[in-house]
Design an enzyme around this catalytic site. Structure first.
Site, PDB file in Angstrom:
ATOM      1  N   TYR A  11       0.827  -1.212   0.000  1.00 45.24           N
ATOM      2  CA  TYR A  11       0.000   0.000   0.000  1.00 45.24           C
ATOM      3  C   TYR A  11       0.858   1.257   0.000  1.00 45.24           C
ATOM      4  CZ  TYR A  11      -4.186  -2.744   0.832  1.00 45.24           C
ATOM      5  OH  TYR A  11      -5.226  -3.614   0.683  1.00 45.24           O
ATOM      6  N   SER A 127       9.218   2.150   5.768  1.00 44.89           N
ATOM      7  CA  SER A 127       8.312   1.503   6.733  1.00 44.89           C
ATOM      8  C   SER A 127       8.315   2.294   8.033  1.00 44.89           C
ATOM      9  CB  SER A 127       8.791   0.093   7.070  1.00 44.89           C
ATOM     10  OG  SER A 127       8.990  -0.681   5.929  1.00 44.89           O
ATOM     11  N   LEU A 159       1.189   9.211   3.925  1.00 41.81           N
ATOM     12  CA  LEU A 159      -0.032   9.110   3.111  1.00 41.81           C
ATOM     13  C   LEU A 159      -1.128   8.384   3.878  1.00 41.81           C
ATOM     14  CD1 LEU A 159      -0.584   5.972   1.984  1.00 41.81           C
ATOM     15  CD2 LEU A 159       1.319   6.527   0.532  1.00 41.81           C
ATOM     16  N   CYS A 272      -2.127   0.712  10.640  1.00 40.87           N
ATOM     17  CA  CYS A 272      -1.087   1.511  11.299  1.00 40.87           C
ATOM     18  C   CYS A 272      -1.397   1.990  12.710  1.00 40.87           C
ATOM     19  CB  CYS A 272      -0.752   2.714  10.433  1.00 40.87           C
ATOM     20  SG  CYS A 272      -0.045   2.253   8.856  1.00 40.87           S
TER      21      CYS A 272
HETATM   22  P1  NAI Z   1       2.064  -4.178   2.820  1.00 42.33           P
HETATM   23  O1  NAI Z   1       1.913  -5.411   3.630  1.00 42.33           O
HETATM   24  O2  NAI Z   1       0.933  -3.743   1.928  1.00 42.33           O
HETATM   25  O3  NAI Z   1       3.360  -4.298   1.876  1.00 42.33           O
HETATM   26  C1  NAI Z   1       4.579  -4.800   2.282  1.00 42.33           C
HETATM   27  C2  NAI Z   1       5.135  -5.659   1.153  1.00 42.33           C
HETATM   28  O4  NAI Z   1       6.480  -6.000   1.474  1.00 42.33           O
HETATM   29  C3  NAI Z   1       4.412  -6.983   0.930  1.00 42.33           C
HETATM   30  O5  NAI Z   1       3.930  -7.043  -0.405  1.00 42.33           O
HETATM   31  C4  NAI Z   1       5.484  -8.047   1.195  1.00 42.33           C
HETATM   32  O6  NAI Z   1       5.369  -9.172   0.335  1.00 42.33           O
HETATM   33  C5  NAI Z   1       6.755  -7.284   0.923  1.00 42.33           C
HETATM   34  N1  NAI Z   1       7.943  -7.846   1.566  1.00 42.33           N
HETATM   35  C6  NAI Z   1       8.111  -8.240   2.861  1.00 42.33           C
HETATM   36  N2  NAI Z   1       9.364  -8.670   3.072  1.00 42.33           N
HETATM   37  C7  NAI Z   1      10.021  -8.556   1.885  1.00 42.33           C
HETATM   38  C8  NAI Z   1      11.358  -8.830   1.461  1.00 42.33           C
HETATM   39  N3  NAI Z   1      12.268  -9.297   2.302  1.00 42.33           N
HETATM   40  N4  NAI Z   1      11.694  -8.594   0.170  1.00 42.33           N
HETATM   41  C9  NAI Z   1      10.775  -8.102  -0.704  1.00 42.33           C
HETATM   42  N5  NAI Z   1       9.489  -7.809  -0.360  1.00 42.33           N
HETATM   43  C10 NAI Z   1       9.128  -8.041   0.922  1.00 42.33           C
HETATM   44  O7  NAI Z   1       2.432  -3.003   3.847  1.00 42.33           O
HETATM   45  P2  NAI Z   1       2.154  -1.434   3.707  1.00 42.33           P
HETATM   46  O8  NAI Z   1       0.771  -1.102   4.134  1.00 42.33           O
HETATM   47  O9  NAI Z   1       2.623  -0.965   2.375  1.00 42.33           O
HETATM   48  O10 NAI Z   1       3.112  -0.876   4.844  1.00 42.33           O
HETATM   49  C11 NAI Z   1       4.512  -0.883   4.715  1.00 42.33           C
HETATM   50  C12 NAI Z   1       5.096  -0.028   5.808  1.00 42.33           C
HETATM   51  O11 NAI Z   1       4.663   1.328   5.657  1.00 42.33           O
HETATM   52  C13 NAI Z   1       4.676  -0.434   7.222  1.00 42.33           C
HETATM   53  O12 NAI Z   1       5.749  -0.231   8.094  1.00 42.33           O
HETATM   54  C14 NAI Z   1       3.567   0.541   7.546  1.00 42.33           C
HETATM   55  O13 NAI Z   1       3.453   0.771   8.913  1.00 42.33           O
HETATM   56  C15 NAI Z   1       4.033   1.795   6.844  1.00 42.33           C
HETATM   57  N6  NAI Z   1       2.966   2.712   6.471  1.00 42.33           N
HETATM   58  C16 NAI Z   1       1.770   2.252   5.980  1.00 42.33           C
HETATM   59  C17 NAI Z   1       0.780   3.138   5.615  1.00 42.33           C
HETATM   60  C18 NAI Z   1      -0.517   2.633   5.090  1.00 42.33           C
HETATM   61  O14 NAI Z   1      -1.421   3.429   4.954  1.00 42.33           O
HETATM   62  N7  NAI Z   1      -0.665   1.359   4.780  1.00 42.33           N
HETATM   63  C19 NAI Z   1       0.967   4.587   5.705  1.00 42.33           C
HETATM   64  C20 NAI Z   1       2.270   4.964   6.177  1.00 42.33           C
HETATM   65  C21 NAI Z   1       3.213   4.046   6.552  1.00 42.33           C
END
Ligand code: NAI
Length: 480
Positions: A11, A127, A159, A272
């Site tokens: 995301y 992250s 975001l 989050c």
């Molecule tokens: P998500 O779960 O949608 O995406 C994370 C991706 O990382 C997954 O597709 C996963 O397969 C991949 N991944 C994990 N380990 C990996 C590796 N070793 N190599 C390659 N790919 C790998 O998570 P999201 O929502 O994008 O969040 C990511 C970070 O951003 C988190 O720390 C979250 O707290 C932060 N965040 C999220 C927001 C949101 O609205 N979702 C807003 C601001 C920050």
């Protein structure tokens, strides 16, 4: 040409990198992920996440300077700047379980960067991580460096899902934290130049690493705290006959407080807020600050209270039982304009109703049946751990049906509850819905989106969060 690689096509990684590619045609951006399904979807017409405006941005740059790939190592080794945007869920076991951030994904990404890098790199924490994670990452990288210079920056993302593209186009601020050394400052300037393609300079804030990491946790804690504050007020409003919308309007007119984020609801959700506050609580406890920890913990407790209060209100209004009754659930995503269900309040509300043996008919315009069934069969904190999927619970099949429109969901139902503020719920044909429901017909509006007085004219008994109660509801007090 500067090359950027982003590890994690979720995301945050997907939309953020798509916007960087759009705004910086001279930069080549590769988004990599270990999930083949996710990358396949990013390369198709059906993107893996629903986000208004995202399709358009991706279509403009994909194949030109934006690439989605599972060749993680290749793109990492070629990049000058590596963003790490992997998931950082709450730990489910071991030390700090239920509170601390699980940095497994982060650590494995850092070790892989160390393994495959052949040139100097700027590694950017995208992250949300606990304060001082950069230090740990730096240690992993420098202890395995083979003479390569790594600069670690913290660039947390602010975001919001549902408005991600607009937020990325016009951010309130971009925050970049780095080391206070000449190399650290140079790395900050390099990243600043990327954002300066479209973000005014005065909106790009540079700090030290720890301030940047803590600012992200603090911002989410403050936002969630506003929701819990207004939700706590909503309970008092119901008890006293005040109207929470009027109260929050009056309060929000104070320029020191401001009008945003003051809507009462069934509770906050999303991947989050809860995890970041739990993290903050854990950090406070580890630093010998139990009073500060319990202050922030209360934000989550009020959120849980608000969800259980909602369920109790539903059950008590409907003669103290929903056993065997059909209840329509409109909306399952944690907010409108996203298909994301992580930590959505709908999960707790549905589980509460299922616990009282209700039959649920659920409709959400963006969430699939498979996702809903999976969410309702998982334990708390397992949402972000796809490898630890729990087996389906016994009520999964029989008690829950997922349907494709609101009319089907509400047909023959005793009550309906609105759990996501999708715009389409405001304009439903409630007369038709009323005619097809059991009587008395109840509406429980968990987002204050419907016009309660119009619904009452039709014949519904209506509960709106934080608003004066119908005589019926007053006679059936909910025990929180
Ligand atoms: P998500 O779960 O949608 O995406 C994370 C991706 O990382 C997954 O597709 C996963 O397969 C991949 N991944 C994990 N380990 C990996 C590796 N070793 N190599 C390659 N790919 C790998 O998570 P999201 O929502 O994008 O969040 C990511 C970070 O951003 C988190 O720390 C979250 O707290 C932060 N965040 C999220 C927001 C949101 O609205 N979702 C807003 C601001 C920050």
């Amino acid at each position: 040409m500067v090359k950027i690689c982003c590890i994690g096509a979720g995301y945050v990684g997907g939309p953020t990198m798509a916007v960087i590619a759009l705004k910086c045609p001279s930069i080549e951006v590769a988004v990599v992920d270990i999930s083949v399904a996710r990358i396949t979807a990013w390369n198709s017409d059906e993107l893996p996440i629903y986000e208004p405006g995202l399709d358009d941005v991706v279509k403009q740059c994909r194949g030109k300077n934006l690439f989605f790939s599972t060749e993680v190592e290749k793109h990492v080794s070629e990049a000058d700047i590596i963003f790490v945007s992997v998931n950082t869920p709450t730990k489910t076991r071991g030390l700090g379980a239920g509170k601390a951030a699980d940095l497994t994904y982060w650590e494995s990404a850092a070790r892989m960067i160390a393994d495959v890098s052949k040139s100097d790199k700027i590694v950017v924490e995208k992250s949300t991580v606990p304060v001082k994670t950069a230090e740990a990452i730096e240690k992993i990288l420098t202890h395995n460096s083979k003479g390569i210079n790594y600069q670690i920056l913290s660039n947390p993302e602010f975001l919001a899902e549902g408005t991600a593209i607009q937020d990325l186009f016009h951010p309130d601020r971009v925050l970049i934290g780095g080391r206070d050394t000449p190399e650290g400052q140079k790395a900050i300037q390099t990243l600043k130049k990327v954002y300066a393609h479209w973000v005014p300079e005065d909106r790009i804030i540079c700090t030290n690493l720890w301030s940047a990491e803590l600012s992200k946790l603090a911002a989410n804690a403050f936002l969630a705290q506003r929701i819990s504050s207004v939700n706590a007020m909503s309970a008092l409003c119901e008890a006293t006959g005040a109207d929470v919308t009027q109260v929050s309007n009056a309060v929000g007119k104070d320029s020191r407080i401001g009008p945003k984020f003051l809507n009462a609801s069934v509770g906050f959700g999303g991947s989050c807020f809860q995890k970041d506050i739990l993290n903050l609580v854990y950090i406070c406890e580890c630093n010998g600050l139990p009073e500060v920890a319990s202050y922030w913990k209360q934000v989550i407790k009020v959120n849980d209270y608000q969800k259980s209060r909602f369920v109790n209100r539903m059950v008590s209004s409907m003669f103290n039982t929903v056993s065997g009754k059909k209840i329509a659930v409109l909306g399952f995503a944690f907010k409108k304009d996203t298909g994301d269900t992580r930590e959505t309040p709908a999960i707790d509300v549905c589980k509460g109703l299922l616990g009282d043996s209700a039959h649920l008919s659920i409709y959400d315009p963006q969430v699939t049946q498979e996702q809903i069934q999976r969410d309702l069969s998982m334990e708390k904190f397992d949402w972000d751990h796809p490898t630890h999927l729990q087996p389906m619970s016994p009520y999964g099949v029989k008690q829950v049906s997922v349907v494709s429109d609101a009319h089907e969901a509400t047909k023959d139902a005793h009550g309906l509850c609105i759990l996501t503020e999708w715009d389409e719920f405001k304009t439903l044909d409630f007369k038709r819905i009323y005619d097809n429901m059991q009587k008395p017909a109840f509406v429980f509006d968990g987002r204050n989106v419907v016009d309660a007085s119009k619904l009452r004219e039709i014949g519904f008994i209506v509960y709106s969060i934080g608003k004066p109660l119908d005589a019926w509801l007053k006679d059936m007090p909910a025990v929180a």
